[in-house]
Write an enzyme that holds these catalytic residues in place. Structure first.
Site, short mmCIF file in Angstrom:
data_model
loop_
_atom_site.label_atom_id
_atom_site.label_comp_id
_atom_site.label_asym_id
_atom_site.label_seq_id
_atom_site.Cartn_x
_atom_site.Cartn_y
_atom_site.Cartn_z
N GLU A 48 0.89 -1.28 -0.21
CA GLU A 48 0.04 0.17 -0.04
C GLU A 48 0.78 1.18 -0.20
O GLU A 48 0.47 2.29 0.54
CB GLU A 48 -0.79 0.09 1.24
CG GLU A 48 -1.97 -1.15 0.98
CD GLU A 48 -2.73 -1.25 2.34
OE1 GLU A 48 -3.92 -0.73 2.50
OE2 GLU A 48 -2.26 -1.88 3.40
N SER A 68 -6.15 -2.72 1.77
CA SER A 68 -6.69 -2.24 0.51
C SER A 68 -7.27 -3.21 -0.21
O SER A 68 -7.16 -3.20 -1.64
CB SER A 68 -5.50 -1.58 -0.02
OG SER A 68 -5.27 -0.07 0.53
N TYR A 121 -9.89 2.64 -5.09
CA TYR A 121 -9.01 3.88 -5.53
C TYR A 121 -9.10 4.51 -6.82
O TYR A 121 -8.65 5.43 -7.16
CB TYR A 121 -7.49 3.51 -5.35
CG TYR A 121 -7.37 2.93 -3.94
CD1 TYR A 121 -7.35 3.85 -2.76
CD2 TYR A 121 -7.01 1.77 -3.61
CE1 TYR A 121 -7.14 3.66 -1.41
CE2 TYR A 121 -6.98 1.33 -2.23
CZ TYR A 121 -6.68 2.30 -1.30
OH TYR A 121 -6.74 1.97 -0.05
N ARG A 141 -11.03 2.54 11.42
CA ARG A 141 -12.17 2.35 10.79
C ARG A 141 -12.58 0.83 10.56
O ARG A 141 -11.79 0.04 10.32
CB ARG A 141 -11.84 2.89 9.16
CG ARG A 141 -13.21 3.29 8.24
CD ARG A 141 -12.84 3.36 6.82
NE ARG A 141 -12.66 1.92 6.40
CZ ARG A 141 -11.41 1.74 5.77
NH1 ARG A 141 -10.52 2.60 5.52
NH2 ARG A 141 -10.97 0.48 5.09
N ASP A 146 -14.55 -2.39 9.06
CA ASP A 146 -15.41 -2.72 7.88
C ASP A 146 -16.32 -3.87 8.13
O ASP A 146 -16.04 -4.84 8.69
CB ASP A 146 -14.29 -3.28 6.87
CG ASP A 146 -13.32 -2.32 6.33
OD1 ASP A 146 -13.59 -1.08 6.71
OD2 ASP A 146 -12.25 -2.78 6.05
N GLU A 191 -12.98 -6.57 9.87
CA GLU A 191 -11.71 -6.06 10.24
C GLU A 191 -11.78 -4.83 11.02
O GLU A 191 -12.57 -3.91 10.67
CB GLU A 191 -10.51 -6.12 9.35
CG GLU A 191 -10.80 -5.35 8.12
CD GLU A 191 -9.64 -4.83 7.14
OE1 GLU A 191 -8.48 -5.07 7.63
OE2 GLU A 191 -10.11 -4.07 6.20
N ASN A 232 -9.46 -1.18 10.83
CA ASN A 232 -8.30 -0.77 10.26
C ASN A 232 -7.57 0.25 11.14
O ASN A 232 -8.31 1.35 11.54
CB ASN A 232 -8.65 -0.04 8.88
CG ASN A 232 -8.94 -1.13 8.14
OD1 ASN A 232 -8.51 -1.87 7.44
ND2 ASN A 232 -10.28 -1.06 7.81
N GLY A 259 -7.06 5.13 5.61
CA GLY A 259 -6.66 6.16 4.65
C GLY A 259 -7.06 7.61 5.04
O GLY A 259 -8.21 7.72 5.70
#
Ligand SMILES: Nc1ncnc2c1ncn2[C@@H]1O[C@H](COP(=O)(O)OP(=O)(O)O)[C@@H](O)[C@H]1O
Ligand SMILES: [Mg+2]
Length: 304
Positions: free
Chosen positions: A15, A147, A211, A251, A253, A265, A267, A271
């Site tokens: 990443e 990602s 992205y 964050r 998910d 998960e 994070n 980002g």
């Protein structure tokens, strides 16, 4: 006097490019607001950069291996300078999808059924095990990437090809595919900040859907959910953040199916470009990009 901020970005994970973007955008925003900023790679020059620049705080803009998994955090502890986001142990737990799932299950946070596979049984035996324990389709993914790198949906026909592609990981996660809505939640310290729903045009929320602006994933905020369901979602993310011992912003998910939220998960280094999800959720709550970054810097200072 405004703080001197050293931004760590780049690194050698898959990443790297996302991290460079996060680092650049955070630097630009801080400079615009009168901060002294230096961007550094987490390489052999880091110590020298810190000695010369003498930052009052380090903004960790790294993602993935060595930046999000406790490795760089343990190096930063040595410098005794406050740094943003989570510390050593929580970062390494959150980055390991197997360990964090065991913690979710122990704490009654729903997560898709899974088992790990270390190439120890033959493909036909694996297929039998999947049919028995999970049923096809399944998601095959590495234990410690981000990602959506190397995350694949597998029906029986492409399983061999996927396992061959992921061979270098030695151990992968095989998870029940949850064909539900994609919802992600931001936690900001003790604040349940908010949630966003993503509707990818692609098969799932893969690297391109995340992205590539041409892939046009639809972002929906506020998320359409009954109030009690929304609260349930926020509580699950908050609980996960706290039991892993995370700091700053995270964050989480989720997939949402038949009234159930399944946590994929947490994070610890989400980002942080202007167009990333956490800044988008924050903005919806009236927290601008610079407000969010400044909160993170202040939170980092408080932590140590
Ligand atoms: N069990 C699953 N069921 C359905 N979709 C999944 C599942 N696991 C992963 N995905 C899809 O893949 C994306 C990335 O998976 P995730 O576990 O969050 O790994 P990463 O760390 O790469 O973001 C998710 O956002 C989701 O769209
Ligand atoms: Mg994810």
């Amino acid at each position: 006097m405004k703080k001197k901020v050293l931004i760590l970005s780049g690194g050698i994970s898959k990443e790297r490019l996302i991290s460079l973007d996060t680092g650049y955008q955070v630097a630009k925003e801080l400079k615009k607001n009168g901060y002294k900023v230096k961007i550094s790679e987490p390489d052999n020059n880091l110590e020298k950069n810190i000695k010369i620049f003498k930052p009052s705080v380090i903004f960790n803009a790294l993602h993935g291996q060595f930046g999000e998994d406790g490795y760089i955090q343990s190096i930063l502890e040595r410098f005794k300078i406050p740094y943003t986001h989570s510390g050593v142990i929580s970062s390494s737990i959150a980055m390991d999808k197997e360990i964090s799932k065991k913690i979710f299950i122990k704490n009654k946070i729903k997560t898709p059924k899974y088992f790990t596979y270390s190439y120890e049984i033959s493909k036909p035996d694996l297929i039998k095990k999947i049919k028995r324990k999970l049923k096809f389709p399944v998601v095959v993914k590495p234990l410690n990437e981000g990602s959506s790198v190397n995350v694949y949906i597998s029906d029986k026909t492409n399983l061999g090809k996927i396992l061959y592609k992921l061979k270098s990981y030695k151990k992968v996660m095989i998870e029940k595919f949850i064909d539900g809505r994609e919802i992600q939640v931001a936690i900001m310290g003790d604040r349940k900040l908010g949630a966003i729903e993503l509707k990818p045009k692609r098969k799932f929320y893969d690297y391109q859907a995340k992205y590539d602006s041409k892939s046009k994933t639809k972002h929906i905020i506020p998320v359409e959910l009954p109030k009690f369901k929304f609260n349930q979602l926020m509580n699950a993310a908050f609980k996960a953040h706290k039991i892993i011992g995370c700091s700053g912003v995270t964050r989480s998910d989720f997939k949402y199916l038949n009234g159930n939220f399944y946590l994929l998960e947490v994070n610890t280094q989400p980002g942080m470009t202007k167009l990333s999800l956490v800044p988008e959720i924050a903005l919806y709550k009236g927290i601008t990009f610079i407000n969010l970054i400044e909160w993170m810097l202040k939170d980092a200072s408080k932590k140590k």
